[in-house]
Structure formats: C-alpha cells, structure tokens
Write a protein that holds these residues in place. Structure first.
Motif, PDB file in Angstrom:
ATOM      1  N   ASP A  69      -7.034 123.905 154.353  1.00 15.17           N
ATOM      2  CA  ASP A  69      -5.882 124.561 154.967  1.00 15.17           C
ATOM      3  C   ASP A  69      -6.132 126.056 155.110  1.00 15.17           C
ATOM      4  OD1 ASP A  69      -3.379 125.060 156.007  1.00 15.17           O
ATOM      5  OD2 ASP A  69      -2.285 124.644 154.153  1.00 15.17           O
ATOM      6  N   ALA A  70      -6.694 126.681 154.080  1.00 17.87           N
ATOM      7  CA  ALA A  70      -6.952 128.123 154.115  1.00 17.87           C
ATOM      8  C   ALA A  70      -7.914 128.483 155.241  1.00 17.87           C
ATOM      9  CB  ALA A  70      -7.509 128.589 152.768  1.00 17.87           C
ATOM     10  N   GLU A  71      -8.953 127.667 155.421  1.00 15.74           N
ATOM     11  CA  GLU A  71      -9.933 127.954 156.466  1.00 15.74           C
ATOM     12  C   GLU A  71      -9.338 127.756 157.853  1.00 15.74           C
ATOM     13  OE1 GLU A  71     -14.211 126.174 157.959  1.00 15.74           O
ATOM     14  OE2 GLU A  71     -13.827 126.337 155.804  1.00 15.74           O
ATOM     15  N   ALA A  72      -8.584 126.676 158.034  1.00 14.35           N
ATOM     16  CA  ALA A  72      -8.001 126.406 159.346  1.00 14.35           C
ATOM     17  C   ALA A  72      -6.918 127.420 159.699  1.00 14.35           C
ATOM     18  CB  ALA A  72      -7.433 124.988 159.371  1.00 14.35           C
ATOM     19  N   THR A  73      -6.073 127.760 158.729  1.00 15.93           N
ATOM     20  CA  THR A  73      -4.980 128.699 158.976  1.00 15.93           C
ATOM     21  C   THR A  73      -5.497 130.085 159.334  1.00 15.93           C
ATOM     22  OG1 THR A  73      -3.492 127.487 157.500  1.00 15.93           O
ATOM     23  CG2 THR A  73      -2.951 129.785 157.937  1.00 15.93           C
ATOM     24  N   ALA A  74      -6.595 130.492 158.721  1.00 14.11           N
ATOM     25  CA  ALA A  74      -7.151 131.826 158.991  1.00 14.11           C
ATOM     26  C   ALA A  74      -7.547 132.002 160.451  1.00 14.11           C
ATOM     27  CB  ALA A  74      -8.356 132.079 158.092  1.00 14.11           C
ATOM     28  N   ASP A  75      -7.831 130.898 161.140  1.00 13.75           N
ATOM     29  CA  ASP A  75      -8.299 130.980 162.527  1.00 13.75           C
ATOM     30  C   ASP A  75      -7.201 130.695 163.544  1.00 13.75           C
ATOM     31  OD1 ASP A  75     -10.797 131.584 161.575  1.00 13.75           O
ATOM     32  OD2 ASP A  75     -11.550 129.533 161.717  1.00 13.75           O
ATOM     33  N   GLU A  76      -5.977 130.500 163.093  1.00 14.65           N
ATOM     34  CA  GLU A  76      -4.887 130.262 164.040  1.00 14.65           C
ATOM     35  C   GLU A  76      -4.579 131.540 164.812  1.00 14.65           C
ATOM     36  OE1 GLU A  76      -1.628 127.029 163.542  1.00 14.65           O
ATOM     37  OE2 GLU A  76      -1.452 128.481 161.925  1.00 14.65           O
ATOM     38  N   PRO A  77      -4.380 131.459 166.141  1.00 16.14           N
ATOM     39  CA  PRO A  77      -4.008 132.654 166.905  1.00 16.14           C
ATOM     40  C   PRO A  77      -2.611 133.128 166.512  1.00 16.14           C
ATOM     41  CG  PRO A  77      -3.891 130.678 168.285  1.00 16.14           C
ATOM     42  CD  PRO A  77      -4.519 130.266 166.998  1.00 16.14           C
ATOM     43  N   SER A  78      -2.484 134.412 166.232  1.00 12.28           N
ATOM     44  CA  SER A  78      -1.198 134.957 165.799  1.00 12.28           C
ATOM     45  C   SER A  78      -1.255 136.476 165.816  1.00 12.28           C
ATOM     46  CB  SER A  78      -0.856 134.464 164.390  1.00 12.28           C
ATOM     47  OG  SER A  78       0.340 135.047 163.926  1.00 12.28           O
ATOM     48  N   ASP A  79      -0.071 137.088 165.910  1.00 13.41           N
ATOM     49  CA  ASP A  79       0.020 138.545 165.783  1.00 13.41           C
ATOM     50  C   ASP A  79      -0.165 138.980 164.334  1.00 13.41           C
ATOM     51  OD1 ASP A  79       0.679 139.280 168.500  1.00 13.41           O
ATOM     52  OD2 ASP A  79       2.619 138.342 168.167  1.00 13.41           O
ATOM     53  N   LEU A  91      -4.666 132.496 152.954  1.00 15.64           N
ATOM     54  CA  LEU A  91      -4.197 131.659 151.852  1.00 15.64           C
ATOM     55  C   LEU A  91      -5.213 131.765 150.722  1.00 15.64           C
ATOM     56  CD1 LEU A  91      -3.063 128.453 153.808  1.00 15.64           C
ATOM     57  CD2 LEU A  91      -1.728 130.480 153.225  1.00 15.64           C
ATOM     58  N   ASP A  92      -4.885 132.561 149.718  1.00 21.24           N
ATOM     59  CA  ASP A  92      -5.839 132.801 148.630  1.00 21.24           C
ATOM     60  C   ASP A  92      -5.244 132.565 147.252  1.00 21.24           C
ATOM     61  OD1 ASP A  92      -4.128 134.939 148.514  1.00 21.24           O
ATOM     62  OD2 ASP A  92      -5.636 136.478 148.901  1.00 21.24           O
ATOM     63  N   ASP A  93      -4.039 132.003 147.204  1.00 23.73           N
ATOM     64  CA  ASP A  93      -3.367 131.761 145.934  1.00 23.73           C
ATOM     65  C   ASP A  93      -3.065 130.273 145.835  1.00 23.73           C
ATOM     66  OD1 ASP A  93      -1.519 131.464 143.820  1.00 23.73           O
ATOM     67  OD2 ASP A  93      -0.771 133.505 144.083  1.00 23.73           O
ATOM     68  N   TYR A  94      -3.890 129.560 145.078  1.00 28.26           N
ATOM     69  CA  TYR A  94      -3.752 128.109 144.993  1.00 28.26           C
ATOM     70  C   TYR A  94      -2.409 127.699 144.396  1.00 28.26           C
ATOM     71  CZ  TYR A  94      -4.733 123.269 143.583  1.00 28.26           C
ATOM     72  OH  TYR A  94      -4.676 121.906 143.403  1.00 28.26           O
ATOM     73  N   GLU A  95      -1.958 128.381 143.366  1.00 25.06           N
ATOM     74  CA  GLU A  95      -0.694 128.014 142.737  1.00 25.06           C
ATOM     75  C   GLU A  95       0.470 128.197 143.702  1.00 25.06           C
ATOM     76  OE1 GLU A  95      -0.350 126.484 139.885  1.00 25.06           O
ATOM     77  OE2 GLU A  95      -2.532 126.511 139.671  1.00 25.06           O
ATOM     78  N   GLU A  96       0.419 129.270 144.486  1.00 26.29           N
ATOM     79  CA  GLU A  96       1.483 129.481 145.476  1.00 26.29           C
ATOM     80  C   GLU A  96       1.424 128.404 146.560  1.00 26.29           C
ATOM     81  OE1 GLU A  96       2.363 132.750 148.859  1.00 26.29           O
ATOM     82  OE2 GLU A  96       2.447 133.518 146.796  1.00 26.29           O
ATOM     83  N   TRP A  97       0.215 128.039 146.973  1.00 31.12           N
ATOM     84  CA  TRP A  97       0.068 126.976 147.975  1.00 31.12           C
ATOM     85  C   TRP A  97       0.639 125.664 147.448  1.00 31.12           C
ATOM     86  CZ3 TRP A  97      -2.508 122.291 147.968  1.00 31.12           C
ATOM     87  CH2 TRP A  97      -2.693 121.672 149.212  1.00 31.12           C
ATOM     88  N   LEU A  98       0.394 125.365 146.169  1.00 34.06           N
ATOM     89  CA  LEU A  98       0.959 124.159 145.569  1.00 34.06           C
ATOM     90  C   LEU A  98       2.486 124.161 145.670  1.00 34.06           C
ATOM     91  CD1 LEU A  98      -1.125 123.636 142.304  1.00 34.06           C
ATOM     92  CD2 LEU A  98      -1.143 122.187 144.341  1.00 34.06           C
ATOM     93  N   ALA A  99       3.078 125.332 145.455  1.00 37.50           N
ATOM     94  CA  ALA A  99       4.537 125.421 145.458  1.00 37.50           C
ATOM     95  C   ALA A  99       5.111 125.412 146.861  1.00 37.50           C
ATOM     96  CB  ALA A  99       4.973 126.688 144.717  1.00 37.50           C
ATOM     97  N   THR A 100       4.445 126.101 147.803  1.00 33.68           N
ATOM     98  CA  THR A 100       5.048 126.287 149.122  1.00 33.68           C
ATOM     99  C   THR A 100       4.577 125.297 150.178  1.00 33.68           C
ATOM    100  OG1 THR A 100       3.356 127.919 149.716  1.00 33.68           O
ATOM    101  CG2 THR A 100       5.386 128.748 148.701  1.00 33.68           C
ATOM    102  N   SER A 101       3.368 124.790 150.059  1.00 36.17           N
ATOM    103  CA  SER A 101       2.842 123.850 151.052  1.00 36.17           C
ATOM    104  C   SER A 101       2.826 122.422 150.506  1.00 36.17           C
ATOM    105  CB  SER A 101       1.437 124.266 151.490  1.00 36.17           C
ATOM    106  OG  SER A 101       1.462 125.502 152.172  1.00 36.17           O
ATOM    107  N   TRP A 102       2.116 122.223 149.402  1.00 34.55           N
ATOM    108  CA  TRP A 102       2.056 120.894 148.798  1.00 34.55           C
ATOM    109  C   TRP A 102       3.432 120.463 148.285  1.00 34.55           C
ATOM    110  CZ3 TRP A 102      -1.210 117.128 149.264  1.00 34.55           C
ATOM    111  CH2 TRP A 102      -1.277 116.091 148.326  1.00 34.55           C
TER     112      TRP A 102
END
Length: 309
Positions: free
Chosen positions: A180-190, A195-206
């Motif tokens: 997810d971190a690798e794919a999200t980093a390449d999304e076009p956006s302003d 995504l560098d915090d695994y614990e936060e990803w667990l809480a907010t995404s997983w």
C-alpha cells in the motif's frame, strides 16, 4: 436564517445521522455511514488535528458538513484539507460560507500554510470557491458500475500468480502495508503521501470500519503480494474501491485488473448491486481499467487550493 456551526458530537446519533444524510444527498457515490463518521471523529490520528464540523439551521437540522485538518502524511509540512458539503435542498443559505470560514480560521490557528479542498463540479460550486479565494487545479471523477449485470470475463491468473482475500493476512498484514505504501506514493495528487507508520496504518486502513477483508483481493507473485484491490462496503448493497495498486516491479502485467475483477466478482456473488470508484483524471492506467469494466462517470470534483494567512 440563523445558522450555527459547531463540532460534531460523536456520541449524538442525531449528529451522525444528520451528516450522513447531508453527504448521501450531496455526493451520492460517496460511501458513508454513521459508524464511519463516529470513527472519523473519535479515531483520527492526533497529528491530523482533525475536526468534523456541522452547520445546523434554526430548527436544529443538520444542513452542512465540514471536514478539516492537517495532511499529516504529506512529506511537505503545512498542508491541510478543508472539504465542505451542503445538502442540495439547503444551498444558498450561507451554510457553506460559514463552514469554510470556520475551517480556514481553525487551520490558520494550527499553523497550516495551504489548504486543499474538493469542490463539486458545476458553476454554482465552482463560482463559490472562486469568490472565496480558492484556485482550481486537478479534478477527480466518481464512477459507477452496475453489479447486477455480468462482469466481462477475464483470463485466469498466469502461472506463479495467486489471488487471495485480505483475510489470508489477518495474522500479519505488514506485507499489505508495504504494498500500500509503495502504490500510494505514486498516486497522482497535489498533496504527496508517505505511509511510514505501520501502527497508524493498522488503525486507519486495516482497521477502517468500511473495509471488507473478505472482498478485498491481493494478487501474489511467487507468494509475495504484488497488487491489490481494497473493497469498502456499506453493510447493505453498495461497494466502493478503497484503493487499487501494483508494486512498481510488477506494473504492466494486468495484476491490478485481475485483483479488481476477483473482488468485484465476489462482491456481485455476495449480492451487492452497485460499485463505485474515484480516480484522478490524470490517472490514465486506472481510468482505462475502470472503463474496461464498464464503469460510467457519476460525479466530478475539482481540487482547489488556497494559501492561509
């Protein structure tokens, strides 16, 4: 008319139901539930400084919603978001102006330098943003797929590729975090995202309340996650793509399409009837994939930016 702008009370069912009704009317493709709003208010990361604002009229009816805070996952400090929607039946009564003003004042007070906002397409909304000092940039498009119709057939995975649900990673979802971190980093956006915090990803995404791990599909190449299609559902009959992406080393092989086809197929088999997705209009690969599936345009939003004092 007397308007009141205040913070959402996550323990007040009337607040949650009121904002849910506003968002469903203003942006029908957006998947929203009272449970999601409670979670967004109560579980937002501290670094985001998130506030959910609502506007209510003199009778106490919720007629608008504002979501604002810091883009804390951006590598550039000082960026923020301010997304405001007003119930279509109550537009032109000052709710949007009051919510935007309250959000801008709050963001300036916590040190934000630039705010970004999604604005619904159409002269009424775009004109309001322009008069309020916001400048347009890129756009994104919600699209809809009728899941009651059969999906186009797709060839089975090639040798070495396996499709598995996200539930297969329940004991250790870290490989999905890395993908997810690798794919999200390449999304076009302003606003870039790291995504560098695994614990936060667990809480907010997983741990996202709408995440359907049974319908989320991961494509593995030689046993390693290489692509995925995240499924969000509303607990009824609607499905939304939370994210579809592929690791850089495996792009161009059709793995994202395989994962999404599997996810949509299982969603259809489970009785879901509508699928939605949203893509930046410069994301040509995903737009092409979704066109192949038969998605049709539903709602367009235009990203706007404004410097804050």
């Amino acid at each position: 008319m007397t308007l009141r702008v205040r913070d959402l009370d996550p323990e007040n069912p009337a607040d949650l139901d009121g904002i849910t009704a506003v968002l469903r009317a203003a942006v029908p493709p957006m998947l929203v539930t009272p449970e999601l709003l409670w979670w967004q208010s109560a579980r937002a990361p501290a670094a985001q400084c998130h506030r959910l604002l609502l506007a209510e009229d003199e009778e106490g009816r919720v007629i608008g919603r504002g979501s604002t805070g810091l883009a804390h996952e951006s590598p550039e400090p000082g960026l923020a978001f301010c997304n405001v929607y007003v119930h279509p039946e109550h537009e032109g009564r000052g709710a949007g102006t009051a919510l935007v003003s309250a959000a801008e004042e709050y963001l300036a007070s916590i040190g934000a330098r630039t705010a970004f906002s999604w604005v619904l397409d159409g002269e009424r909304n775009l004109g309001f943003a322009r008069r309020s000092g916001w400048s347009p940039s890129r756009s994104a498009r919600f699209q809809r797929l009728d899941l009651t119709a059969p999906l186009r057939p797709l060839a089975p995975p090639p040798p070495g590729v396996e499709l598995r649900p996200a539930t297969a990673f329940a004991d250790d979802p870290r490989p999905l975090f890395l993908l997810d971190a690798e794919a999200t980093a390449d999304e076009p956006s302003d606003v870039g995202t790291e995504l560098d915090d695994y614990e936060e990803w667990l809480a907010t995404s997983w741990g996202h309340p709408l995440l359907d791990r049974d319908l989320t599909t991961v494509a593995l190449v030689d046993g390693v996650p290489a692509a995925f299609s995240i499924a969000h559902t509303d607990g009824a009959d609607r499905y939304s793509s939370g994210m579809t992406g592929t690791a850089r080393a495996h792009r161009g092989r059709g793995l994202a399409k395989l994962a999404k086809h599997d996810s949509l197929s299982r969603a259809r088999a489970a009785g879901l009837t509508e699928a939605y997705t949203s893509n930046d209009t410069e994301n040509a690969p995903m737009l092409a994939i979704n066109e192949w599936f038969g998605y049709v345009p539903a709602v367009t939003e235009v990203r706007h930016a404004k410097p804050l004092g």
